[in-house]
Write a protein that holds these residues in place. Structure first.
Motif, PDB file in Angstrom:
ATOM      1  N   GLY A   1       0.807  -1.203   0.000  1.00 31.86           N
ATOM      2  CA  GLY A   1       0.000   0.000   0.000  1.00 31.86           C
ATOM      3  C   GLY A   1       0.844   1.258   0.000  1.00 31.86           C
ATOM      4  N   VAL A   2       0.258   2.341  -0.491  1.00 27.72           N
ATOM      5  CA  VAL A   2       0.885   3.661  -0.406  1.00 27.72           C
ATOM      6  C   VAL A   2      -0.183   4.661   0.010  1.00 27.72           C
ATOM      7  CG1 VAL A   2       2.671   3.209  -2.133  1.00 27.72           C
ATOM      8  CG2 VAL A   2       0.526   4.232  -2.837  1.00 27.72           C
ATOM      9  N   ALA A   3       0.230   5.686   0.714  1.00 25.21           N
ATOM     10  CA  ALA A   3      -0.686   6.760   1.100  1.00 25.21           C
ATOM     11  C   ALA A   3      -0.612   7.872   0.066  1.00 25.21           C
ATOM     12  CB  ALA A   3      -0.319   7.302   2.478  1.00 25.21           C
ATOM     13  N   ALA A   4      -1.744   8.493  -0.192  1.00 23.01           N
ATOM     14  CA  ALA A   4      -1.805   9.611  -1.132  1.00 23.01           C
ATOM     15  C   ALA A   4      -2.836  10.614  -0.640  1.00 23.01           C
ATOM     16  CB  ALA A   4      -2.173   9.114  -2.529  1.00 23.01           C
ATOM     17  N   LEU A   5      -2.616  11.864  -0.972  1.00 26.58           N
ATOM     18  CA  LEU A   5      -3.561  12.918  -0.643  1.00 26.58           C
ATOM     19  C   LEU A   5      -4.343  13.247  -1.906  1.00 26.58           C
ATOM     20  CD1 LEU A   5      -4.348  14.675   1.778  1.00 26.58           C
ATOM     21  CD2 LEU A   5      -2.760  16.401   0.928  1.00 26.58           C
ATOM     22  N   VAL A   6      -5.653  13.013  -1.868  1.00 24.46           N
ATOM     23  CA  VAL A   6      -6.525  13.234  -3.019  1.00 24.46           C
ATOM     24  C   VAL A   6      -7.620  14.203  -2.602  1.00 24.46           C
ATOM     25  CG1 VAL A   6      -8.104  12.162  -4.670  1.00 24.46           C
ATOM     26  CG2 VAL A   6      -6.038  10.937  -3.947  1.00 24.46           C
ATOM     27  N   GLU A   7      -7.630  15.373  -3.195  1.00 14.85           N
ATOM     28  CA  GLU A   7      -8.632  16.401  -2.885  1.00 14.85           C
ATOM     29  C   GLU A   7      -8.760  16.625  -1.377  1.00 14.85           C
ATOM     30  OE1 GLU A   7     -12.350  15.929  -4.955  1.00 14.85           O
ATOM     31  OE2 GLU A   7     -11.345  15.128  -6.722  1.00 14.85           O
ATOM     32  N   GLY A   8      -7.639  16.616  -0.684  1.00 15.14           N
ATOM     33  CA  GLY A   8      -7.619  16.857   0.748  1.00 15.14           C
ATOM     34  C   GLY A   8      -7.898  15.639   1.617  1.00 15.14           C
ATOM     35  N   ALA A   9      -8.193  14.493   1.008  1.00 14.90           N
ATOM     36  CA  ALA A   9      -8.467  13.263   1.755  1.00 14.90           C
ATOM     37  C   ALA A   9      -7.254  12.340   1.695  1.00 14.90           C
ATOM     38  CB  ALA A   9      -9.684  12.546   1.180  1.00 14.90           C
ATOM     39  N   GLN A  10      -6.865  11.798   2.846  1.00 14.37           N
ATOM     40  CA  GLN A  10      -5.756  10.856   2.885  1.00 14.37           C
ATOM     41  C   GLN A  10      -6.294   9.462   2.568  1.00 14.37           C
ATOM     42  OE1 GLN A  10      -2.544   9.358   6.054  1.00 14.37           O
ATOM     43  NE2 GLN A  10      -2.934  11.544   6.181  1.00 14.37           N
ATOM     44  N   ILE A  11      -5.813   8.877   1.475  1.00 20.24           N
ATOM     45  CA  ILE A  11      -6.286   7.560   1.068  1.00 20.24           C
ATOM     46  C   ILE A  11      -5.131   6.562   1.067  1.00 20.24           C
ATOM     47  CG2 ILE A  11      -8.185   8.464  -0.343  1.00 20.24           C
ATOM     48  CD1 ILE A  11      -6.156   7.343  -2.689  1.00 20.24           C
ATOM     49  N   ALA A  12      -5.496   5.289   1.112  1.00 18.52           N
ATOM     50  CA  ALA A  12      -4.543   4.195   0.965  1.00 18.52           C
ATOM     51  C   ALA A  12      -4.834   3.541  -0.379  1.00 18.52           C
ATOM     52  CB  ALA A  12      -4.713   3.190   2.096  1.00 18.52           C
ATOM     53  N   LEU A  13      -3.801   3.395  -1.176  1.00 14.51           N
ATOM     54  CA  LEU A  13      -3.947   2.872  -2.530  1.00 14.51           C
ATOM     55  C   LEU A  13      -3.200   1.543  -2.629  1.00 14.51           C
ATOM     56  CD1 LEU A  13      -5.053   3.658  -5.346  1.00 14.51           C
ATOM     57  CD2 LEU A  13      -2.898   4.844  -5.736  1.00 14.51           C
TER      58      LEU A  13
END
Length: 115
Positions: free
Chosen positions: A23-35
């Motif tokens: 997994g990697v963490a990413a910031l998408v439109e201000g939301a922290q997601i796990a991809l």
């Protein structure tokens, strides 16, 4: 819980930057997601573990249970279905999931939010 989907897809990274079953963490439109990239496809869920409240799901252990792609929280080991966000160990517990795809070699995410 009603979910709405944002209309826009956000490019996150090239597909080859995602290691399989990590997994990697990413910031998408201000939301922290796990991809996650698995043999079953691309998956995006909120990075916040609903049990501990910590932003750690991107560091979880990727696997499967009964053919279902999963991630286990690195803190308390609850297992989440990557397709739906439902916790397989605690009824009624879930993490938000989002749409993920690969387009022209780029991983894109479209957020789904509670309405």
């Amino acid at each position: 819980m009603n979910l709405t989907t944002t209309l826009s897809w956000t490019a996150v990274c090239p597909l080859d930057r995602l290691e399989p079953d990590r997994g990697v963490a990413a910031l998408v439109e201000g939301a922290q997601i796990a991809l996650f990239r698995t043999e079953d496809g691309l998956f995006a869920i909120d990075n916040r573990d609903p049990v501990s409240g910590a932003y750690v799901l991107s560091r979880g252990i990727v696997g499967s249970r009964g053919g279902v792609p999963t991630v286990a929280s690195p803190l308390h080991k609850q297992v989440y279905d990557l397709r739906s966000g439902h916790c397989l160990d605690l009824p009624g517990v879930a993490v938000a999931w989002h749409d993920a795809r690969c387009r022209d070699g780029l991983v894109e995410v479209r957020l789904r939010q509670e309405a």
